[in-house]
Structures are given as structure tokens and as C-alpha cells.
Write a protein that holds these residues in place. Sequence first.
Motif, PDB file in Angstrom:
ATOM      1  N   LYS A 174       1.187  -1.370  -0.367  1.00 53.07           N
ATOM      2  CA  LYS A 174       0.244  -0.219  -0.348  1.00 53.07           C
ATOM      3  C   LYS A 174       1.245   1.645   0.438  1.00 53.07           C
ATOM      4  N   PRO A 175       1.504   1.573  -1.334  1.00 50.33           N
ATOM      5  CA  PRO A 175       2.715   2.614  -1.390  1.00 50.33           C
ATOM      6  C   PRO A 175       2.013   4.039  -0.531  1.00 50.33           C
ATOM      7  N   GLN A 176       0.804   4.486  -0.763  1.00 47.86           N
ATOM      8  CA  GLN A 176       0.150   5.177  -0.110  1.00 47.86           C
ATOM      9  C   GLN A 176       0.066   5.923   1.169  1.00 47.86           C
ATOM     10  N   ARG A 177       0.553   4.193   1.797  1.00 44.85           N
ATOM     11  CA  ARG A 177       0.198   4.452   3.740  1.00 44.85           C
ATOM     12  C   ARG A 177       1.548   3.796   4.167  1.00 44.85           C
ATOM     13  N   GLN A 178       1.703   2.742   3.464  1.00 42.06           N
ATOM     14  CA  GLN A 178       3.375   1.861   4.201  1.00 42.06           C
ATOM     15  C   GLN A 178       3.955   2.642   4.073  1.00 42.06           C
ATOM     16  N   MET A 179       5.315   2.634   4.725  1.00 44.95           N
ATOM     17  CA  MET A 179       6.178   2.736   4.576  1.00 44.95           C
ATOM     18  C   MET A 179       7.173   2.248   5.676  1.00 44.95           C
ATOM     19  N   PHE A 180       9.032   2.812   5.055  1.00 43.07           N
ATOM     20  CA  PHE A 180       9.925   1.546   5.704  1.00 43.07           C
ATOM     21  C   PHE A 180       9.914   2.783   7.781  1.00 43.07           C
ATOM     22  N   ALA A 181       9.814   1.845   9.030  1.00 40.95           N
ATOM     23  CA  ALA A 181      10.110   2.849  10.070  1.00 40.95           C
ATOM     24  C   ALA A 181      10.764   3.673  10.040  1.00 40.95           C
ATOM     25  N   CYS A 182      12.450   3.745   9.715  1.00 39.85           N
ATOM     26  CA  CYS A 182      13.031   4.134   9.288  1.00 39.85           C
ATOM     27  C   CYS A 182      12.830   5.554   8.960  1.00 39.85           C
ATOM     28  N   PHE A 183      12.393   5.475   7.990  1.00 41.74           N
ATOM     29  CA  PHE A 183      11.740   7.248   7.218  1.00 41.74           C
ATOM     30  C   PHE A 183      10.676   7.624   7.826  1.00 41.74           C
ATOM     31  N   ALA A 184       9.991   6.289   8.954  1.00 43.32           N
ATOM     32  CA  ALA A 184       8.503   7.672   9.630  1.00 43.32           C
ATOM     33  C   ALA A 184       9.303   7.940  10.415  1.00 43.32           C
ATOM     34  N   GLU A 185      10.503   7.664  11.129  1.00 41.90           N
ATOM     35  CA  GLU A 185      11.014   8.367  12.099  1.00 41.90           C
ATOM     36  C   GLU A 185      11.606   9.676  12.508  1.00 41.90           C
ATOM     37  N   ALA A 186      11.843  10.311  10.820  1.00 46.06           N
ATOM     38  CA  ALA A 186      12.263  11.773  10.380  1.00 46.06           C
ATOM     39  C   ALA A 186      10.521  12.095  10.368  1.00 46.06           C
ATOM     40  N   MET A 187       9.948  11.783  10.242  1.00 48.28           N
ATOM     41  CA  MET A 187       8.631  12.594  10.028  1.00 48.28           C
ATOM     42  C   MET A 187       8.395  12.146  11.774  1.00 48.28           C
ATOM     43  N   LEU A 188       8.295  11.678  12.548  1.00 54.37           N
ATOM     44  CA  LEU A 188       7.780  11.840  13.261  1.00 54.37           C
ATOM     45  C   LEU A 188       9.162  12.565  14.314  1.00 54.37           C
ATOM     46  N   LEU A 189       9.891  13.016  14.203  1.00 54.29           N
ATOM     47  CA  LEU A 189      10.518  13.985  14.802  1.00 54.29           C
ATOM     48  C   LEU A 189      10.626  14.901  14.662  1.00 54.29           C
ATOM     49  N   GLU A 190       9.700  15.443  13.109  1.00 50.29           N
ATOM     50  CA  GLU A 190       9.673  16.972  12.826  1.00 50.29           C
ATOM     51  C   GLU A 190       8.030  17.091  13.246  1.00 50.29           C
ATOM     52  N   PHE A 191       7.318  16.106  13.178  1.00 52.68           N
ATOM     53  CA  PHE A 191       5.983  16.039  14.129  1.00 52.68           C
ATOM     54  C   PHE A 191       6.344  16.814  15.481  1.00 52.68           C
ATOM     55  N   GLU A 192       7.487  16.272  15.975  1.00 49.46           N
ATOM     56  CA  GLU A 192       7.406  16.642  17.849  1.00 49.46           C
ATOM     57  C   GLU A 192       8.223  17.544  18.211  1.00 49.46           C
ATOM     58  N   SER A 193       9.327  18.558  16.217  1.00 45.67           N
ATOM     59  CA  SER A 193       9.649  19.229  16.615  1.00 45.67           C
ATOM     60  C   SER A 193      11.365  19.015  16.984  1.00 45.67           C
ATOM     61  N   HIS A 194      11.510  17.691  17.342  1.00 45.67           N
ATOM     62  CA  HIS A 194      12.596  17.059  18.192  1.00 45.67           C
ATOM     63  C   HIS A 194      14.067  16.845  16.842  1.00 45.67           C
ATOM     64  N   HIS A 195      14.306  18.238  16.158  1.00 40.93           N
ATOM     65  CA  HIS A 195      15.607  18.086  15.531  1.00 40.93           C
ATOM     66  C   HIS A 195      16.384  17.353  15.809  1.00 40.93           C
ATOM     67  N   THR A 196      17.049  16.461  16.038  1.00 38.94           N
ATOM     68  CA  THR A 196      17.950  15.554  15.940  1.00 38.94           C
ATOM     69  C   THR A 196      18.615  14.568  15.980  1.00 38.94           C
ATOM     70  N   ASN A 197      20.327  13.974  15.577  1.00 40.01           N
ATOM     71  CA  ASN A 197      20.259  12.713  15.699  1.00 40.01           C
ATOM     72  C   ASN A 197      20.145  12.033  16.096  1.00 40.01           C
ATOM     73  N   PHE A 198      18.445  11.279  16.301  1.00 42.16           N
ATOM     74  CA  PHE A 198      18.388  10.932  17.362  1.00 42.16           C
ATOM     75  C   PHE A 198      18.410   9.417  17.506  1.00 42.16           C
ATOM     76  N   SER A 199      19.102   8.612  16.017  1.00 41.64           N
ATOM     77  CA  SER A 199      19.595   7.566  16.255  1.00 41.64           C
ATOM     78  C   SER A 199      20.854   7.209  15.529  1.00 41.64           C
ATOM     79  N   TRP A 200      21.628   7.391  16.472  1.00 40.59           N
ATOM     80  CA  TRP A 200      23.163   7.282  15.266  1.00 40.59           C
ATOM     81  C   TRP A 200      24.074   6.547  15.972  1.00 40.59           C
ATOM     82  N   GLY A 201      24.873   6.522  15.159  1.00 37.42           N
ATOM     83  CA  GLY A 201      26.071   5.266  16.123  1.00 37.42           C
ATOM     84  C   GLY A 201      25.272   3.928  16.953  1.00 37.42           C
TER      85      GLY A 201
END
Length: 346
Positions: free
Chosen positions: A284-311
Motif C-alpha cells: 500500500k504505497p500511499q500509506r506504508q513505509m519503512f519505519a526508519c523513514f517514519a522516524e524523520a516524520m515523527l521527529l518533525e511532528f515532535e519538533s525534535h530535530h536531532t540525530n536521534f538514532s546515531w552510532g
Amino acid sequence: MFGLIGHSTSFEAARRKASELGFDHIAEGDLDVWCSAPPQLVEHVEVTSATGRTIQGAYIDSCFVPEMLSRFKTARRKVLNAMELAQKKGIDITALGGFTSIIFENFNLLQHQHVRSTTLAWERFTTGNTHTAWVICRQVENNAPALGIDLKKASVAVVGATGDIGSAVCRWLSSRTGVAELLLVARQQKPLEELREELGGGRILSLEDALPEADVVVWVASMPRTLEIDTSRLKTPCLMIDGGYPKNLDARVAAKGIHVLKGGIVEFFTDIGWSMMEIAEMEKPQRQMFACFAEAMLLEFESHHTNFSWGRNNITLEKMDFIGGASVRHGFTTLNLQGLPQAAVA
């Protein structure tokens, strides 16, 4: 603004997509032409959360294809150039998807912060591995009981246990889910022993020995093309979470009683007006995505701009709680086995 850096699943798929987008000069070229092709910002998107907040995003195609993996310098250049483009476009937080995060970690691109005249600001990028690990754990917790597997009595094998995602999955399943036994599988003995000591338990086994004992298998390691799995030796029912990339476990273990689920994939609560997930061959390409992609969206929704997953091995249970809570709050659910309801559990 969030960004996603991705790539096509194969050279032929990339050429087809380039033709559709009107990049004929690239589409008609051979692999050497693609090796020198710069990254392209191919799509802008607007996404509205279940909370009502709307954010802007962009998808950058790195013009990398899996056929380039053996070309070390090319692979490294592709990822760094795509990151440079994201930063120049003013994107606040960008997720590295597919092989781009693997290349970044395995080729130690932290040593290459300068790309031409640009100094990459690491806080603008995330691998997305924390959300991926959380989603895989929820997929285990959601789907195993539906198959009659009691996790409190079950043996769960984690293949790739010492990796960034694998170690996080082990921490969660050990402390939060309370599985009966963790079977730890990885290539190197010393990191396995260190992980077992950290967890305070778990058995270190070879893949050959672990598979027949496992009620659930979480596969977060690269799968060798020559690997053959004797399905007659597997338990039934057996839940297998294919958390690696590319996702090809279902073709290796097709048998009655063996249930394979594509791991680390989420579904948004409503359609998103984009075409980028067609490249990833989502159902379902209009709704489904890799969770790693969704993490960037979630960080933007939360205004949490940081290298959240790193190392490597920096994913904590607290970070998984944070990103998991955001995932549910903003309208994402985990991908489940067909016939089972979608689940969003905080």
C-alpha cells in the motif's frame, strides 16, 4: 521540514523510475553513468498527523542501486552527496533509508564530515533505527500470540543480535516483553558475550542450532544469497520477522506453519499524496513505509530535530518509548500478518 534519502531496489527499477520522472539522460545510461549521477530531490510532500499537525517533507533519491555495493568509493560518495543535498535544501531532519544507513555505518562515514565546501551537521540526520527496533518488537508482541505462541514460554532467536537494531530488540524483548529465552546469533563471539552480559542472560548459538529451537525468529542481519534453510527442522507455528534489507526471507522459508512478516514497516492512518514508496515496492504505497523513514516524520511532528538514532548500540529503552509513543500518537500502526487486525499499542 523532514527529508528521506532512499534508492531503488535494483538498477532496472531505478532506470524505469528515472524514465517516469523525465530523467532520460540518466535512465538510458549504463551502470557507469549511474555511478556518476548526482542525487536528485524528486518529490515534495505534505503530511498531516492524527493530531492535526501538518508538516512538509522531501524525498531525495541518492541514485544509488544495490549493484553498486561492491564499489566502495561510489557507495560512500552516493550517500554523502545525498546528505549534502538534504542539508543544502535546508531540511531539518533527514532519515537514511535502505542501504544508505548501512553504508553510512559499515563504511564509517562519520570520518567524512566535509563534502566539498559543506560541513555536514550530524544533528540533521538519523538512521531511523530506534523506530525500526520498536516496530519490530511490537510486531513480535502483536503477532506471536495470534499464532498461539506464548512469549512468556517462547524461545526467540535474534539473528544479527549485536547490530544496532538487533541489540535494541534484545534489550526490549528481555526487559519489556519478558520472553522465556533469547537465542543470540551473530558472527563475532566477543560482541555476543558482551551483549549476553549486558542482558544478564540469553544463549549464544549458531544459526544452524538456533533456528530449530526458536518459536520466533527476528532476522535483522544481511542474509547470504547461498543460505538454505531446512524448513522441516523449524517449529510450527513459527513467526519470522524479516527485519533485514532487502526483504527476501519469505522466498527462503515458504512452508506450512511458517509465518513470515516484513519487519520494520508501518502504515499511516490515511493516504499520503506521494509516489516515493512505489520505489520500495510497498503493498500500500500511499500509506506504508519503512519505519526508519517514519522516524524523520515523527521527529518533525515532535519538533525534535536531532540525530536521534546515531552510532552503533546507542538505542535505549527510553528512546524506544519516546519514538513508539510518538508513532502511535501521530497515526502509525505496525504492519501485521494478513488476516490479523492492525495494532497500535502504546
